[in-house]
Design an enzyme around this catalytic site. Structure first.
Site, PDB file in Angstrom:
ATOM      1  N   ALA A 113      -7.586   6.297   6.093  1.00 26.22           N
ATOM      2  CA  ALA A 113      -6.296   5.610   5.959  1.00 26.22           C
ATOM      3  C   ALA A 113      -6.385   4.111   6.216  1.00 26.22           C
ATOM      4  O   ALA A 113      -6.097   3.297   5.341  1.00 26.22           O
ATOM      5  CB  ALA A 113      -5.267   6.229   6.903  1.00 26.22           C
ATOM      6  N   THR A 114      -6.800   3.734   7.429  1.00 24.63           N
ATOM      7  CA  THR A 114      -6.763   2.315   7.821  1.00 24.63           C
ATOM      8  C   THR A 114      -7.531   1.432   6.846  1.00 24.63           C
ATOM      9  O   THR A 114      -7.036   0.386   6.407  1.00 24.63           O
ATOM     10  CB  THR A 114      -7.347   2.140   9.244  1.00 24.63           C
ATOM     11  OG1 THR A 114      -6.590   2.969  10.134  1.00 24.63           O
ATOM     12  CG2 THR A 114      -7.261   0.703   9.708  1.00 24.63           C
ATOM     13  N   ASP A 131       0.234  14.640   6.357  1.00 26.11           N
ATOM     14  CA  ASP A 131      -0.773  14.343   7.380  1.00 26.11           C
ATOM     15  C   ASP A 131      -0.077  14.206   8.740  1.00 26.11           C
ATOM     16  O   ASP A 131       0.965  13.557   8.852  1.00 26.11           O
ATOM     17  CB  ASP A 131      -1.498  13.034   7.012  1.00 26.11           C
ATOM     18  CG  ASP A 131      -2.817  12.881   7.756  1.00 26.11           C
ATOM     19  OD1 ASP A 131      -3.314  13.884   8.299  1.00 26.11           O
ATOM     20  OD2 ASP A 131      -3.357  11.755   7.774  1.00 26.11           O
ATOM     21  N   HIS A 132      -0.654  14.823   9.754  1.00 29.53           N
ATOM     22  CA  HIS A 132      -0.139  14.701  11.131  1.00 29.53           C
ATOM     23  C   HIS A 132       1.346  15.038  11.268  1.00 29.53           C
ATOM     24  O   HIS A 132       2.107  14.267  11.881  1.00 29.53           O
ATOM     25  CB  HIS A 132      -0.385  13.291  11.690  1.00 29.53           C
ATOM     26  CG  HIS A 132      -1.834  12.984  11.890  1.00 29.53           C
ATOM     27  ND1 HIS A 132      -2.578  13.498  12.920  1.00 29.53           N
ATOM     28  CD2 HIS A 132      -2.694  12.222  11.161  1.00 29.53           C
ATOM     29  CE1 HIS A 132      -3.833  13.075  12.829  1.00 29.53           C
ATOM     30  NE2 HIS A 132      -3.926  12.296  11.758  1.00 29.53           N
ATOM     31  N   ASN A 171     -10.726  12.259   6.540  1.00 29.73           N
ATOM     32  CA  ASN A 171      -9.441  11.555   6.423  1.00 29.73           C
ATOM     33  C   ASN A 171      -9.666  10.053   6.490  1.00 29.73           C
ATOM     34  O   ASN A 171     -10.376   9.561   7.382  1.00 29.73           O
ATOM     35  CB  ASN A 171      -8.498  11.994   7.545  1.00 29.73           C
ATOM     36  CG  ASN A 171      -7.816  13.305   7.228  1.00 29.73           C
ATOM     37  OD1 ASN A 171      -8.281  14.069   6.401  1.00 29.73           O
ATOM     38  ND2 ASN A 171      -6.710  13.561   7.898  1.00 29.73           N
ATOM     39  N   GLY A 208     -11.796   8.245   9.570  1.00 28.87           N
ATOM     40  CA  GLY A 208     -12.947   7.919   8.709  1.00 28.87           C
ATOM     41  C   GLY A 208     -13.290   6.441   8.648  1.00 28.87           C
ATOM     42  O   GLY A 208     -14.458   6.071   8.501  1.00 28.87           O
ATOM     43  N   THR A 209     -12.295   5.591   8.800  1.00 33.73           N
ATOM     44  CA  THR A 209     -12.528   4.141   8.680  1.00 33.73           C
ATOM     45  C   THR A 209     -13.507   3.649   9.743  1.00 33.73           C
ATOM     46  O   THR A 209     -13.311   3.911  10.935  1.00 33.73           O
ATOM     47  CB  THR A 209     -11.190   3.381   8.855  1.00 33.73           C
ATOM     48  OG1 THR A 209     -10.289   3.817   7.855  1.00 33.73           O
ATOM     49  CG2 THR A 209     -11.400   1.871   8.747  1.00 33.73           C
TER      50      THR A 209
HETATM   51  P1  13P Z   1      -8.395   6.066   9.773  1.00 27.64           P
HETATM   52  O1  13P Z   1      -7.091   5.362   9.674  1.00 27.64           O
HETATM   53  O2  13P Z   1      -9.201   5.648  10.954  1.00 27.64           O
HETATM   54  O3  13P Z   1      -9.179   5.977   8.492  1.00 27.64           O
HETATM   55  O4  13P Z   1      -8.072   7.608  10.022  1.00 27.64           O
HETATM   56  C1  13P Z   1      -7.270   8.265   9.106  1.00 27.64           C
HETATM   57  C2  13P Z   1      -6.919   9.629   9.522  1.00 27.64           C
HETATM   58  O5  13P Z   1      -7.615  10.285  10.239  1.00 27.64           O
HETATM   59  C3  13P Z   1      -5.659  10.155   8.980  1.00 27.64           C
HETATM   60  O6  13P Z   1      -5.394  11.434   9.369  1.00 27.64           O
END
Ligand code: 13P
Length: 281
Positions: A231-232, A82-83, A229, A209-210
């Site tokens: 993550a947080t 990712d990224h 996506n 997405g969070t």
């Molecule tokens: P969040 O951490 O806001 O859920 O975003 C995750 C993301 O886009 C990872 O690429």
């Protein structure tokens, strides 16, 4: 089954009018709970890691781990960096066995974003690896301007040009989301999403997405987002569950007992996000 390329998983999602969650994990437990839940639900998933988390788990270790976990289940599992910030880090992930790649140079000007993305695409395609690029910058949720200022959003004509000139297989777009915890409610530009989806023919990704309200996410999935996506929220939940279990004092104070006790509440959490994006038909 063996790992599946993200592009194949996303094409399948597109045919089903559904969305796959790309989860950012960082160690064995955080990856295993996601893959176990995907198998239980029979919902495909894409496993990702941030380059910054390679200090916790080296990319080659993460790659080997996810590959092995994927071989133990029947549901399709993708493995993507990712990224990826540059060519070198992307190639490190290639050496680590990653089957899909994201190169994110969206903070650079358009021409430089095209140049660096195309360079990664060229190398990855030679190796049969599919690539996600990003156009329009998805910034940080603690900076309101990053997700409210439409100057940061993806332009329809530029998305078409970017795909054509870079050869990316998957495109992350900016339509009003950002990474992290929002300081005010995000408002997705669904009209822009519809226009981009109409003008392009590759899977589209929503980062950040969070914290996006569920009804907006459902609307985005219905208008062409095939990968969300996340993550947080996952990392916050891991911490919250561990803290609650320790405070309750009902488990023996051993790390291994804590990990075992975390599995069920974590899988419940993962399941709810997966079902939102991939509802039973
Ligand atoms: P969040 O951490 O806001 O859920 O975003 C995750 C993301 O886009 C990872 O690429």
């Amino acid at each position: 089954m063996a790992l599946e390329k993200a592009i194949e998983i996303l094409r399948y999602a597109d045919r089903q009018n559904k969305c796959v969650i790309g989860f950012d994990a960082f160690d064995l437990e955080s990856a295993k709970w996601i893959i176990d839940t995907a198998e239980e639900e029979q919902i495909p998933v894409i496993m990702m890691i941030y380059p910054g988390d390679k200090s916790i788990t080296p990319l080659s270790t993460f790659g080997a781990m996810v590959r092995d976990l994927a071989q133990q289940v029947k549901v399709p599992v993708g493995l993507m960096l990712d990224h990826g910030p540059n060519f070198e880090t992307c190639m490190e992930a290639v050496r680590g066995g990653f089957t899909s790649m994201m190169i994110d140079t969206s903070h650079l000007d358009f021409e430089e974003n095209v140049r660096q993305t195309a360079e990664v695409v060229k190398a990855c395609h030679c190796l049969g690896i599919d690539v996600e690029g990003e156009l329009g910058h998805v910034g940080i949720a603690s900076r309101e301007d990053d997700y409210k200022n439409t100057d940061n959003f993806t332009r329809v004509d530029k998305a078409v040009e970017f795909i054509e000139r870079t050869g990316v297989d998957i495109l992350a777009i900016s339509i009003g989301t950002a990474h992290g915890s929002y300081i005010s409610a995000p408002q997705l530009d669904l009209t822009r999403l519809e226009q981009i989806n109409h003008a392009t023919d590759i899977p589209l990704v929503l980062h950040g997405g969070t914290g996006v309200p569920e009804e907006q996410l459902r609307a985005a999935f219905a208008r062409g987002i095939n990968k969300l996506n996340y993550a947080t929220g996952y990392k916050l939940k891991l911490y919250e569950v561990a803290k609650t279990l320790m405070e309750q004092g009902e488990i023996r104070p051993r790390m291994s007992d804590l990990m075992l006790a975390m599995a069920e509440p974590m899988r419940d959490f993962i399941r709810s996000i997966m079902r939102l994006a991939w509802p039973a038909s």
